[in-house]
Design a protein around this motif. Sequence first.
Motif, PDB file in Angstrom:
ATOM      1  N   ASP A 231      -0.028   5.472   7.299  1.00  0.00           N
ATOM      2  CA  ASP A 231      -0.167   5.006   8.682  1.00  0.00           C
ATOM      3  C   ASP A 231      -1.560   4.395   8.807  1.00  0.00           C
ATOM      4  O   ASP A 231      -2.473   4.958   9.412  1.00  0.00           O
ATOM      5  N   ASP A 232      -1.700   3.222   8.211  1.00  0.00           N
ATOM      6  CA  ASP A 232      -3.001   2.605   7.969  1.00  0.00           C
ATOM      7  C   ASP A 232      -2.873   1.096   8.172  1.00  0.00           C
ATOM      8  O   ASP A 232      -2.013   0.441   7.583  1.00  0.00           O
ATOM      9  N   ARG A 233      -3.744   0.542   8.990  1.00  0.00           N
ATOM     10  CA  ARG A 233      -3.678  -0.881   9.344  1.00  0.00           C
ATOM     11  C   ARG A 233      -3.684  -1.785   8.122  1.00  0.00           C
ATOM     12  O   ARG A 233      -2.846  -2.681   7.969  1.00  0.00           O
ATOM     13  N   GLU A 234      -4.633  -1.580   7.213  1.00  0.00           N
ATOM     14  CA  GLU A 234      -4.789  -2.486   6.075  1.00  0.00           C
ATOM     15  C   GLU A 234      -3.664  -2.330   5.059  1.00  0.00           C
ATOM     16  O   GLU A 234      -3.261  -3.305   4.414  1.00  0.00           O
ATOM     17  N   LEU A 235      -3.160  -1.116   4.910  1.00  0.00           N
ATOM     18  CA  LEU A 235      -2.029  -0.922   4.003  1.00  0.00           C
ATOM     19  C   LEU A 235      -0.768  -1.566   4.570  1.00  0.00           C
ATOM     20  O   LEU A 235       0.012  -2.181   3.840  1.00  0.00           O
ATOM     21  N   LYS A 236      -0.577  -1.450   5.865  1.00  0.00           N
ATOM     22  CA  LYS A 236       0.598  -2.082   6.479  1.00  0.00           C
ATOM     23  C   LYS A 236       0.489  -3.602   6.458  1.00  0.00           C
ATOM     24  O   LYS A 236       1.509  -4.298   6.413  1.00  0.00           O
ATOM     25  N   ARG A 237      -0.728  -4.104   6.478  1.00  0.00           N
ATOM     26  CA  ARG A 237      -0.908  -5.559   6.386  1.00  0.00           C
ATOM     27  C   ARG A 237      -0.313  -6.079   5.070  1.00  0.00           C
ATOM     28  O   ARG A 237       0.235  -7.186   5.022  1.00  0.00           O
ATOM     29  N   LEU A 238      -0.396  -5.276   4.019  1.00  0.00           N
ATOM     30  CA  LEU A 238       0.173  -5.664   2.726  1.00  0.00           C
ATOM     31  C   LEU A 238       1.696  -5.762   2.782  1.00  0.00           C
ATOM     32  O   LEU A 238       2.314  -6.427   1.953  1.00  0.00           O
TER      33      LEU A 238
END
Length: 531
Positions: A231-238
């Motif tokens: 639940d992480d912005r940068e990981l979800k961006r991927l």
Amino acid sequence: MPTDCISFRDTSYFSSFICDYLDESPELKVFYNRFPKLENFKYQIEEKTSSYDKSVREVLTNQLEQQYQHIETSELTLQNIESIRSENTFTITTGHQLNLFTGPLYFLHKIISTINLTKALKTEYPDYNFVPVYWMASEDHDFDEINYFNFRGKKIQWNREDGGAVGRFDTEGLKDILNIISAEFGEGRNAKQLIRWFKEAYINHNNLSDATRYLANALFSEYGLVIIDADDRELKRLFIPQMQKELLELTSYTTVKETNNKIEALGLNIQVNPRAINLFYLGENLRERILFEDGFFKVNNTAISWTKNELLKHLDEKPECFSSNVILRPLYQEVILPNLCYIGGGGEMAYWFQLKSNFEAQNVTFPILLLRNSVLIKTEKQSNKQENLSISNTDLFLKRNSYINKRVRKISNIDIDFSEQLEYLQQQFSALNELANKTDKSFLGAVEAQEKKQIKGLKHLEKRLLKAQKKKLADQIARATELQEQLFPNNSLQERTTNFSELYLEFGEALIPELTNSLDPLKGNFTIITI
């Protein structure tokens, strides 16, 4: 430490679907990539290397380092996080809900299976690094499934208002649970350690994700376990390209539905059904399905809606507001991790088998699937009692009524088993049927009715005699039943009911090392351990 094993099929606690997979049934091959054998990981490494976006490694490592900023962990875990930057490092992953105080015992078994597989792979492929990963299911919203744990037959439950992703829940109200367990655990070094862990995790951390990370790290950091909160912005961006495809092309629905039809054609059960869109929208105290209705994308049970362009713009600006459901979460995992294998329980394996076609449609490598270790843990006292009562490990896994009946027959001086008489009776009526058929076929119905009556009467007599013997042998039956109740609480597998705290009070800091030394994740059998 004595260990034994029994086949998963012989336990009668695992579905034929899973048992057929372990037997490498040819009809299931279409639903998975490679079977979990050491030699097959060579090809999995090659495939993952060619398909995994190298730029993801840097983002993943940076985000993991941020997540570990305020937690004291082992040098091995820090080394494992840093090694993910390298193209010769791969992960082995298990996932689990954020159950209160780890929930059922199999939380330990999952993670130890993962750790031990990385060790086996390092021995087999020394030129590569293998990192054990625990994926926290921080975005789940099934609070009722995780807000309790069992301790010696009691349900210790956290009551609070529900709503939204559980990982974001504050830990308010858990001081009451601390008071309860302090009384339940009692005194002693092991009890004090458990209470310290609970207090540090749930009282000194502000949300459930941080609390769970602390506890899992306290238990397993010395083995190099890496814990990820996706639940992480940068990981979800991927993951934005895959989420776009899900929103616009309904990829999961189409592919998984087709696979489900194939599974059902084999007479097997479907674990999960895809929705048209397999994404949730996250907000404060909110996790609701995204729908497409009347030309607009909408959030179920809210007034939130977008046009297609508005939604895609919002996804690009705030990917942290989007959350995968059970169908899409595995794809998210495999996009962001350099992962080779997913380790899970029987239910998890069953729904992963539904997903391979969706991975292919998204051009993402499907991982090797490995059933986690399942374990029955006995104390020496219980093991000695079992031996003195001459109860086999196979008998322990019988359902209660069958277990007692078999026990009665075993210790009784009278042989109360009418199977031979039943067989003889059926032979006699078979001859009578033949005679009636040759003489007057109108008597066939009468012969059949008499056969049913006689068989029913014989079975009823057998039950009455067994009941009488049970009463006569009540003390001996009670001792055997007590042992099974201790090892199979609530007529269920120990690992599905018991919390690790019960065993930690008994075995202390030896518990996890003993399990780690005893479990072979590739053995493919149910393990029985005496500590």
